[in-house]
Design an enzyme around this catalytic site. Structure first.
Site, mmCIF file in Angstrom:
data_model
loop_
_atom_site.group_PDB
_atom_site.id
_atom_site.type_symbol
_atom_site.label_atom_id
_atom_site.label_comp_id
_atom_site.label_asym_id
_atom_site.label_seq_id
_atom_site.Cartn_x
_atom_site.Cartn_y
_atom_site.Cartn_z
ATOM 1 N N ARG A 15 0.799 -1.215 0.000
ATOM 2 C CA ARG A 15 0.000 0.000 0.000
ATOM 3 C C ARG A 15 0.844 1.285 0.000
ATOM 4 O O ARG A 15 0.330 2.374 -0.237
ATOM 5 C CB ARG A 15 -0.965 -0.006 1.203
ATOM 6 C CG ARG A 15 -2.155 -0.909 0.981
ATOM 7 C CD ARG A 15 -2.913 -1.176 2.268
ATOM 8 N NE ARG A 15 -2.195 -2.094 3.155
ATOM 9 C CZ ARG A 15 -2.627 -2.458 4.357
ATOM 10 N NH1 ARG A 15 -3.741 -1.956 4.848
ATOM 11 N NH2 ARG A 15 -1.939 -3.316 5.094
ATOM 12 N N GLN A 72 12.261 -14.607 6.242
ATOM 13 C CA GLN A 72 11.019 -15.345 6.000
ATOM 14 C C GLN A 72 10.861 -15.418 4.483
ATOM 15 O O GLN A 72 10.569 -14.409 3.841
ATOM 16 C CB GLN A 72 9.836 -14.602 6.643
ATOM 17 C CG GLN A 72 8.527 -15.342 6.517
ATOM 18 C CD GLN A 72 7.324 -14.487 6.929
ATOM 19 O OE1 GLN A 72 7.375 -13.259 6.901
ATOM 20 N NE2 GLN A 72 6.233 -15.141 7.298
ATOM 21 N N GLY A 77 2.207 -15.194 6.965
ATOM 22 C CA GLY A 77 1.505 -14.661 8.133
ATOM 23 C C GLY A 77 2.441 -14.319 9.291
ATOM 24 O O GLY A 77 3.598 -14.728 9.320
ATOM 25 N N GLY A 139 -7.212 -6.289 14.503
ATOM 26 C CA GLY A 139 -7.682 -7.466 15.222
ATOM 27 C C GLY A 139 -8.398 -7.010 16.486
ATOM 28 O O GLY A 139 -7.975 -6.067 17.149
ATOM 29 N N ASN A 227 0.585 1.869 7.107
ATOM 30 C CA ASN A 227 0.416 0.984 5.954
ATOM 31 C C ASN A 227 0.487 1.734 4.628
ATOM 32 O O ASN A 227 0.756 1.146 3.597
ATOM 33 C CB ASN A 227 -0.920 0.240 6.058
ATOM 34 C CG ASN A 227 -0.939 -0.707 7.254
ATOM 35 O OD1 ASN A 227 0.073 -1.325 7.571
ATOM 36 N ND2 ASN A 227 -2.063 -0.787 7.924
ATOM 37 N N ASN A 385 40.611 25.476 -4.668
ATOM 38 C CA ASN A 385 41.101 24.220 -4.074
ATOM 39 C C ASN A 385 41.157 23.059 -5.051
ATOM 40 O O ASN A 385 41.620 21.991 -4.712
ATOM 41 C CB ASN A 385 40.216 23.841 -2.877
ATOM 42 C CG ASN A 385 38.774 23.566 -3.291
ATOM 43 O OD1 ASN A 385 38.280 24.139 -4.257
ATOM 44 N ND2 ASN A 385 38.103 22.698 -2.569
ATOM 45 N N ARG A 439 48.275 41.602 -8.915
ATOM 46 C CA ARG A 439 47.282 42.053 -9.876
ATOM 47 C C ARG A 439 48.000 43.030 -10.795
ATOM 48 O O ARG A 439 49.040 43.574 -10.411
ATOM 49 C CB ARG A 439 46.103 42.725 -9.163
ATOM 50 C CG ARG A 439 46.511 43.978 -8.426
ATOM 51 C CD ARG A 439 45.402 44.565 -7.567
ATOM 52 N NE ARG A 439 45.821 45.848 -7.038
ATOM 53 C CZ ARG A 439 45.510 46.301 -5.839
ATOM 54 N NH1 ARG A 439 44.788 45.567 -5.014
ATOM 55 N NH2 ARG A 439 45.922 47.481 -5.450
#
Ligand code: UD1
Ligand code: CA
Length: 454
Positions: A15, A72, A77, A139, A227, A385, A439
Site C-alpha cells: 500500500r 522469511q 503470516g 484485530g 500501511n 582548491n 594584480r
C-alpha cells in the site's frame, strides 16, 4: 529475567506504492524501523531479531550492528514470521516481545510498562491493546464474561458482533518465550487470509489454561500502524508534535510548532529559540541561548551557546560559542568553526577549520582550508582548491587580512599577520608580516574617456 524482542518486517508494504521497503521510509528523517529499534534501547534486551523477506540488504546494512536477522522466504503470516526466529530463540527462558516494524510511535515507556505488567501478573501473554473509535482493519480483543481475554479475531474473520468490539490489538505483545514457540506449532491457517496468525497463539494458550492479560494504553496515537503514505504523514505529524512539545517543556522556545521539524535525536539547550521553517535532522546538539532559523536546515551538527544561525544550511559540522552564521551560509563536510566567528551572507565553508574571532562576512567559498585566529576574509574571496583532478589545502595563519575578491590558489600558505591586497590571485606562499599584491598595475589615461566618447 531475560528479555528478547522479535521485530516483524517481512511484509510487502504494497500500500506504500514504493520501490523502497516500507519500514525504511523515514519519520523526521529516520527510517521507521530505526525508531522501533531505538525505542527498545534501555530495556536491557538480550537479543533483538528482525524478520525480513528475501533480499533486503538495505535493511540489513542499516541495522547490521544492532540486531540479528532471520529471513522469511514466504509471507505466510505473522505467526509464521515469528516461527522463523526459532533457531535463535526457541530454547531461551524468559519473555519475548513481538512488535511490528510499522508501528514506530509506540514509546519505550509503554513497552517497558508492558514488560512490567506481564511480569507482575506472571502472565503467559500480555497484549498491548487500545480502544479506538474506528476499529476497522485491526484485530479485535475478545473477552469472556469474566472480562478475561480469550482470543483475538482479525477483521476478515470477525462476526458482526465481534466487529463492534472497539478494543483492538496493537500488534505488540509479551510472551512466555518457550510457550510461544510451542504454541506456534499448533497454529493453523484455516482463516479468511489462509495465513498463520500470531494472534491465534492467544487462542491456543487460552485453551491450555494459560494466563492472558492485556495492557490497555489510552494513547491511541501511539499505536498507529503505517500501511500507506497517508498514515506516514499522520505519523510524522504526531511525532513532530511530541518532539516539539518535549523541547518546549525543557525550556526551548518554538515560535511555530507546526512549521518546525526536529528529529528525535536532537538535543537543544534552554532559552534557545527556534524560528519557523527550521529542519533539524539526524543527531544534533544545540546549546543554550541560540537563535536558530528562520528557514534553516541542520543535520548532524554540534553548536555551542549564544549562536545565531539565520537562513542557512549546515551539515556534519561543529560551531563554537557566540558565533554568527548567515543569512544564507552553507557549511558542510566536517567543518569546524570556532568561538566568536562571523560567517555571513552567501558564504560556503567546506572541510575547513576556522579559529576564533575570524570573519568571512560576504560572498566567499572556503574549501579545504585551515584558518587561524582573527583572520578577515574579504568579500568575494575564494580558495581555489581544485585543479580539475585533485583538491589542495589553503592555510591562512593568525591575523591575516585577505583583501576583497582575492583568489588563493591551493596549495598555498599565508603566514601570520600578512596582508593580501584586494583583487590578488595568490599562487605562492606569503611570508609573515608581508603585503602580497598580485594584480596588474592600474594605468590612468588622462582625458582618454572624453576622446573615446566623441
Ligand atoms: C496485525 C495483527 C492485527 C493487529 C494489527 C496491528 C495479525 C494476524 N494481525 O494485522 O491483529 O490489529 O497488526 O497493526 O498478526 N509480517 C511479516 N510476515 C508476514 C506477515 C506480516 O513479517 O508473513 C509483518 C509485517 O511486515 C508487519 C507486521 O508483520 O510489520 C504486521 O503485518 P500486517 O500485514 O501489517 O498485519 P495487519 O493486517 O496490520
Ligand atoms: Ca499493519
Amino acid at each position: 529475567m531475560n528479555k528478547f524482542a522479535v521485530i516483524l518486517a517481512a511484509g510487502k508494504g504494497t500500500r506504500m506504492k514504493s520501490d523502497k521497503d516500507k519500514v525504511l521510509h523515514p519519520l523526521l528523517g529516520k527510517p521507521m524501523i530505526s525508531h522501533v529499534i531505538d525505542n527498545l534501547e534501555g530495556l536491557n534486551l538480550t537479543k533483538k531479531v528482525v524478520v525480513i523477506s528475501d533480499g533486503r540488504e538495505d535493511i540489513k546494512s542499516l541495522l547490521k550492528n544492532e540486531v540479528d536477522f532471520v529471513v522469511q522466504h514466504e509471507r505466510l503470516g505473522t505467526g509464521h514470521a515469528v516461527k522463523m526466529t526459532r533457531e535463535l530463540l526457541e530454547k531461551e527462558i524468559g519473555t519475548t516481545l513481538v512488535i511490528c516494524g510499522d508501528t514506530p510511535l509506540i514509546k519505550s515507556e509503554t513497552i517497558a510498562k508492558l514488560f512490567e505488567i506481564h511480569q507482575s501478573n506472571q502472565a503467559d501473554i500480555t497484549i498491548l491493546s487500545t480502544t479506538v473509535k474506528e476499529p476497522y482493519g485491526y484485530g479485535r480483543i475478545v473477552r469472556n464474561d469474566n472480562n478475561e481475554v480469550v482470543k483475538i479475531v482479525e477483521e476478515k474473520d470477525a462476526t458482526i458482533e465481534e466487529k463492534l468490539i472497539t478494543e483492538i490489538n496493537t500488534g505488540t505483545y509479551c510472551f512466555n518465550n518457550q510457550l510461544l514457540f510451542q504454541s506456534l506449532l499448533e497454529l493453523k491457517n484455516d482463516n479468511a487470509q489462509n495465513e498463520y496468525y500470531l494472534t491465534d497463539v492467544v487462542k491456543v494458550v487460552s485453551a491450555h489454561g494459560g494466563k492472558i492479560c492485556a495492557y490497555i494504553t489510552f494513547d491511541e496515537e501511539e499505536t498507529l500502524g503505517i500501511n500507506d503514505r497517508v498514515a506516514l504523514e499522520k505519523a510524522n505529524r504526531i511525532l513532530k508534535c511530541r518532539v516539539n512539545e518535549k523541547l518546549m517543556q525543557n525550556g526551548v522556545t518554538i515560535i511555530d510548532r507546526n512549521n518546525t521539524y526536529i528529529s528525535v535525536d536532537t538535543v537543544i539547550g534552554k532559552d534557545t529559540t527556534i524560528y519557523p521553517g527550521t529542519i533539524c535532522m539526524g543527531k544534533n546538539i544545540i546549546g543554550n541561548n541560540c537563535d536558530i532559523g528562520p528557514n534553516t536546515q541542520l543535520e548532524n551538527i554540534t553548536i555551542g551557546n549564544n549562536v545565531n544561525v539565520c537562513q542557512s544550511v549546515i551539515t556534519d559540522c561543529t560551531i563554537g560559542n557566540n558565533t554568527k552564521v548567515g543569512p544564507f551560509a552553507h557549511f558542510r563536510n566536517q567543518s569546524v568553526i570556532g568561538d566568536n566567528v562571523r560567517i555571513g551572507n552567501f558564504v560556503e565553508v567546506k572541510n575547513t577549520k576556522i579559529d576564533k574571532y575570524s570573519k568571512a562576512a560576504h560572498l566567499s567559498y572556503i574549501g579545504d582550508a585551515e584558518i587561524g585566529k582573527n583572520v578577515n576574509v574579504g568579500c568575494g574571496s575564494i580558495t581555489v582548491n581544485y585543479d580539475g583532478k585533485n583538491k589542495y589545502q589553503t592555510i591562512i595563519k593568525d591575523n591575516v587580512f585577505v583583501g576583497c575578491n582575492s583568489n588563493l590558489i591551493a596549495p598555498v600558505t599565508i603566514a601570520e599577520n600578512a596582508y593580501i591586497a584586494a583583487g590578488s590571485t595568490i599562487n605562492r606562499d606569503v611570508p609573515s608580516d608581508s603585503l602580497a599584491i598580485a594584480r596588474s598595475k592600474q594605468e590612468n589615461k588622462v582625458g582618454y574617456a572624453k576622446k573615446y566618447r566623441k
